[in-house]
Design a protein around this motif. Structure first.
Motif, PDB file in Angstrom:
ATOM      1  N   THR A   1      35.819  42.167  29.447  1.00 56.46           N
ATOM      2  CA  THR A   1      34.724  41.755  30.322  1.00 56.46           C
ATOM      3  C   THR A   1      35.001  40.401  30.952  1.00 56.46           C
ATOM      4  O   THR A   1      34.757  40.186  32.136  1.00 56.46           O
ATOM      5  CB  THR A   1      33.409  41.687  29.522  1.00 56.46           C
ATOM      6  N   ILE A   2      35.536  39.479  30.157  1.00 53.03           N
ATOM      7  CA  ILE A   2      35.798  38.133  30.676  1.00 53.03           C
ATOM      8  C   ILE A   2      37.286  37.869  30.866  1.00 53.03           C
ATOM      9  O   ILE A   2      37.668  36.820  31.376  1.00 53.03           O
ATOM     10  CB  ILE A   2      35.206  37.058  29.750  1.00 53.03           C
ATOM     11  N   GLY A   3      38.126  38.831  30.445  1.00 51.13           N
ATOM     12  CA  GLY A   3      39.568  38.628  30.549  1.00 51.13           C
ATOM     13  C   GLY A   3      40.022  38.412  31.978  1.00 51.13           C
ATOM     14  O   GLY A   3      40.881  37.568  32.249  1.00 51.13           O
TER      15      GLY A   3
ATOM     16  N   VAL B   1      42.416  53.852  39.862  1.00 53.98           N
ATOM     17  CA  VAL B   1      41.594  53.834  41.078  1.00 53.98           C
ATOM     18  C   VAL B   1      40.395  52.903  40.914  1.00 53.98           C
ATOM     19  O   VAL B   1      40.024  52.183  41.853  1.00 53.98           O
ATOM     20  CB  VAL B   1      41.129  55.259  41.439  1.00 53.98           C
ATOM     21  N   ALA B   2      39.771  52.873  39.735  1.00 54.36           N
ATOM     22  CA  ALA B   2      38.570  52.059  39.543  1.00 54.36           C
ATOM     23  C   ALA B   2      38.873  50.570  39.658  1.00 54.36           C
ATOM     24  O   ALA B   2      38.111  49.813  40.279  1.00 54.36           O
ATOM     25  CB  ALA B   2      37.942  52.367  38.183  1.00 54.36           C
ATOM     26  N   VAL B   3      39.975  50.127  39.064  1.00 61.67           N
ATOM     27  CA  VAL B   3      40.345  48.713  39.137  1.00 61.67           C
ATOM     28  C   VAL B   3      40.622  48.310  40.587  1.00 61.67           C
ATOM     29  O   VAL B   3      40.196  47.248  41.047  1.00 61.67           O
ATOM     30  CB  VAL B   3      41.573  48.433  38.240  1.00 61.67           C
ATOM     31  N   VAL B   4      41.329  49.173  41.313  1.00 59.46           N
ATOM     32  CA  VAL B   4      41.622  48.888  42.708  1.00 59.46           C
ATOM     33  C   VAL B   4      40.339  48.919  43.540  1.00 59.46           C
ATOM     34  O   VAL B   4      40.129  48.073  44.418  1.00 59.46           O
ATOM     35  CB  VAL B   4      42.645  49.895  43.269  1.00 59.46           C
ATOM     36  N   ALA B   5      39.459  49.895  43.262  1.00 60.70           N
ATOM     37  CA  ALA B   5      38.205  50.009  44.013  1.00 60.70           C
ATOM     38  C   ALA B   5      37.350  48.761  43.855  1.00 60.70           C
ATOM     39  O   ALA B   5      36.794  48.242  44.839  1.00 60.70           O
ATOM     40  CB  ALA B   5      37.427  51.243  43.543  1.00 60.70           C
ATOM     41  N   ALA B   6      37.240  48.257  42.627  1.00 54.65           N
ATOM     42  CA  ALA B   6      36.458  47.040  42.385  1.00 54.65           C
ATOM     43  C   ALA B   6      37.079  45.854  43.112  1.00 54.65           C
ATOM     44  O   ALA B   6      36.379  45.037  43.727  1.00 54.65           O
ATOM     45  CB  ALA B   6      36.364  46.767  40.893  1.00 54.65           C
ATOM     46  N   ALA B   7      38.422  45.750  43.054  1.00 55.18           N
ATOM     47  CA  ALA B   7      39.118  44.645  43.699  1.00 55.18           C
ATOM     48  C   ALA B   7      38.971  44.688  45.214  1.00 55.18           C
ATOM     49  O   ALA B   7      38.949  43.646  45.877  1.00 55.18           O
ATOM     50  CB  ALA B   7      40.599  44.666  43.324  1.00 55.18           C
ATOM     51  N   ASP B   8      38.836  45.882  45.770  1.00 53.44           N
ATOM     52  CA  ASP B   8      38.702  46.026  47.226  1.00 53.44           C
ATOM     53  C   ASP B   8      37.431  45.379  47.775  1.00 53.44           C
ATOM     54  O   ASP B   8      37.365  45.041  48.954  1.00 53.44           O
ATOM     55  CB  ASP B   8      38.687  47.514  47.617  1.00 53.44           C
ATOM     56  N   TYR B   9      36.422  45.222  46.928  1.00 54.69           N
ATOM     57  CA  TYR B   9      35.134  44.709  47.396  1.00 54.69           C
ATOM     58  C   TYR B   9      35.041  43.182  47.399  1.00 54.69           C
ATOM     59  O   TYR B   9      34.035  42.626  47.831  1.00 54.69           O
ATOM     60  CB  TYR B   9      34.002  45.273  46.534  1.00 54.69           C
TER      61      TYR B   9
ATOM     62  N   GLY C   1      37.758  42.847  35.660  1.00 52.12           N
ATOM     63  CA  GLY C   1      37.225  42.610  34.321  1.00 52.12           C
ATOM     64  C   GLY C   1      35.772  43.032  34.199  1.00 52.12           C
ATOM     65  O   GLY C   1      35.352  43.585  33.180  1.00 52.12           O
ATOM     66  N   PHE C   2      35.002  42.792  35.238  1.00 51.50           N
ATOM     67  CA  PHE C   2      33.587  43.130  35.207  1.00 51.50           C
ATOM     68  C   PHE C   2      33.364  44.634  35.095  1.00 51.50           C
ATOM     69  O   PHE C   2      32.565  45.097  34.283  1.00 51.50           O
ATOM     70  CB  PHE C   2      32.894  42.574  36.449  1.00 51.50           C
TER      71      PHE C   2
END
Length: 409
Positions: A65-67, A337-345, A356-357
């Motif tokens: 979560t915080i990493g 895909v999820a890590v990339v999707a979050a980073a895209d925003y 991490g979130f």
């Protein structure tokens, strides 16, 4: 004429691959192969083994979560190398444990190291690569999960046999030592950002990349935690954490206890899953780059649901094999895909934090999955647990279709 030099971003991908191999392949998924031996040696129930798995994921959740935020603030190099060292030491200590409580605590501590090794490693391509290449680069990093998965299938059975009946202890000794070696390599070669070496991200184009702040003091964490899009990615990601972990945690025990498979045969199927899964992140990262994140995630969830269902009903003669085949080819699709999707925003300096979130939600799913499944298995058997995983994956597929398209950056 000299050839074009390799961009250091690809060295970063290789190091991320190695870190993920150790963190997930050795630190997490080897547990499934030693679960039954640990259960018998320590005289535990499946519910207790499920609780031990959940303790590991609680630790993972706490630091995953915080990493990403820690990596954004203190640097991926420092966070990843220290965390891999923590994993190695606690895995070795797990091999020395003599009681349920000791294993519970040590697997929790290993989970702490896992969370802050894996997540920043998966976020590295989002820092070192432009948008159009991130899915594929992250897929290459996630391939480390499959390689570690497969290596565990090769290494663990002979160690168990050589040191029987306490072979599971030596498994943790050897794999823990490997994590310590990986932490040293990361400390020597990892770099936090392209700018540290005077480079631009791979695929950099002035027209599509926004400038990043020059110092960590300018990080605006609220942009991550207030983003509705990032929150929704996390909710969708929860369904993967809850469902896949049921499958991998009880995979070998199901084959051995219900179908009477030998440990060698169960491990050989595990090895096949690992080999196939090496390509899953790359395949699905590419699919998400082409189709978009939401359609890529939806399709992956549907394929995973079919795998869990096939495992539950075990249609003769090849149902179990087909399930393993399908899971292997899709295993690490959603994390990629999820890590990339979050980073895209979010902007570049906040991508580790965003990853991490959303991993918080993934981690909650991993905590609940083994706990629920372990109790279900003790009461009514294995198949209903895999049916629960199927339903969760279908919910994830529906949720994926509601993701919004990110802005370019």
């Amino acid at each position: 004429m000299r050839g074009k030099a390799i961009h250091y971003g690809w060295i970063i991908v290789a190091l991320g691959f190695l870190s993920v191999l150790g963190a997930h392949g050795f630190g997490r998924f080897a547990y499934s192969l030693v679960l039954r031996d640990m259960k018998l040696s320590l005289d535990l129930t499946y519910a207790q083994m499920g609780d031990i798995a959940s303790a590991n994921f609680i630790g993972y959740l706490a630091l995953a979560t915080i990493g990403g935020a820690l990596a954004s603030k203190y640097g991926s190099r420092r966070v990843i190398s220290i965390s891999a060292m923590v994993m190695g030491v606690t895995m070795i200590l797990t091999g020395l444990s003599r009681s349920y409580f000791e294993v519970l605590v040590l697997r929790f501590l290993t989970g702490l190291g896992n969370g802050s090794t894996y997540l920043p490693s998966m976020a590295l391509p989002s820092i070192w690569f432009a948008l159009k290449y991130r899915g594929r680069a992250t897929g290459y990093v996630s391939a480390g999960i499959g390689v570690g998965f497969a290596l565990a299938g090769v290494l663990v059975p002979p160690i168990l046999a050589l040191y029987a009946p306490e072979g599971w202890r030596y498994v943790w000794f050897y794999l823990g030592s490997a994590l310590i070696a990986i932490s040293i390599v990361d400390l020597i070669f990892l770099r936090n950002r392209p700018e540290d070496l005077g480079l631009k991200p791979v695929g950099f184009e002035e027209s599509t990349l926004s400038p990043s702040p020059s110092s960590s003091s300018s990080l605006r964490w609220g942009l991550v935690y207030k983003s509705k899009e990032v929150w929704f990615v996390g909710l969708v990601y929860f369904m993967y954490g809850f469902s896949y972990i049921i499958y991998v945690t009880f995979f070998a025990a199901y084959l051995e206890d219900v179908f009477g498979w030998s440990k060698a045969l169960a491990s050989s199927l595990w090895f096949m899953v690992g080999i196939l899964s090496i390509f899953s992140g790359v395949i699905w990262g590419w699919v998400s780059d082409v189709l978009g994140r939401k359609y890529g995630m939806c399709l992956a969830y549907l394929v995973l649901a079919s795998s869990y269902l096939l495992f539950a009903i075990a249609l003769p003669p090849y149902g179990l094999y087909v399930s393993a085949l399908v899971f292997g080819l899709t295993a690490w699709s959603i994390p990629t895909v999820a890590v990339v999707a979050a980073a895209d925003y979010v902007s570049s300096e906040l991508r580790s934090a965003a990853a991490g979130f959303v991993t918080f939600f993934f981690g909650v799913g991993q905590v609940l999955g083994p706990k629920v499944a372990g109790h279900v298995i003790d009461v009514i058997g294995f198949p209903p647990a895999f049916i629960i995983a199927t339903l969760a994956s279908l919910v994830g597929a529906f949720g994926s279709l509601l993701l919004k398209k990110p802005r370019k950056g």
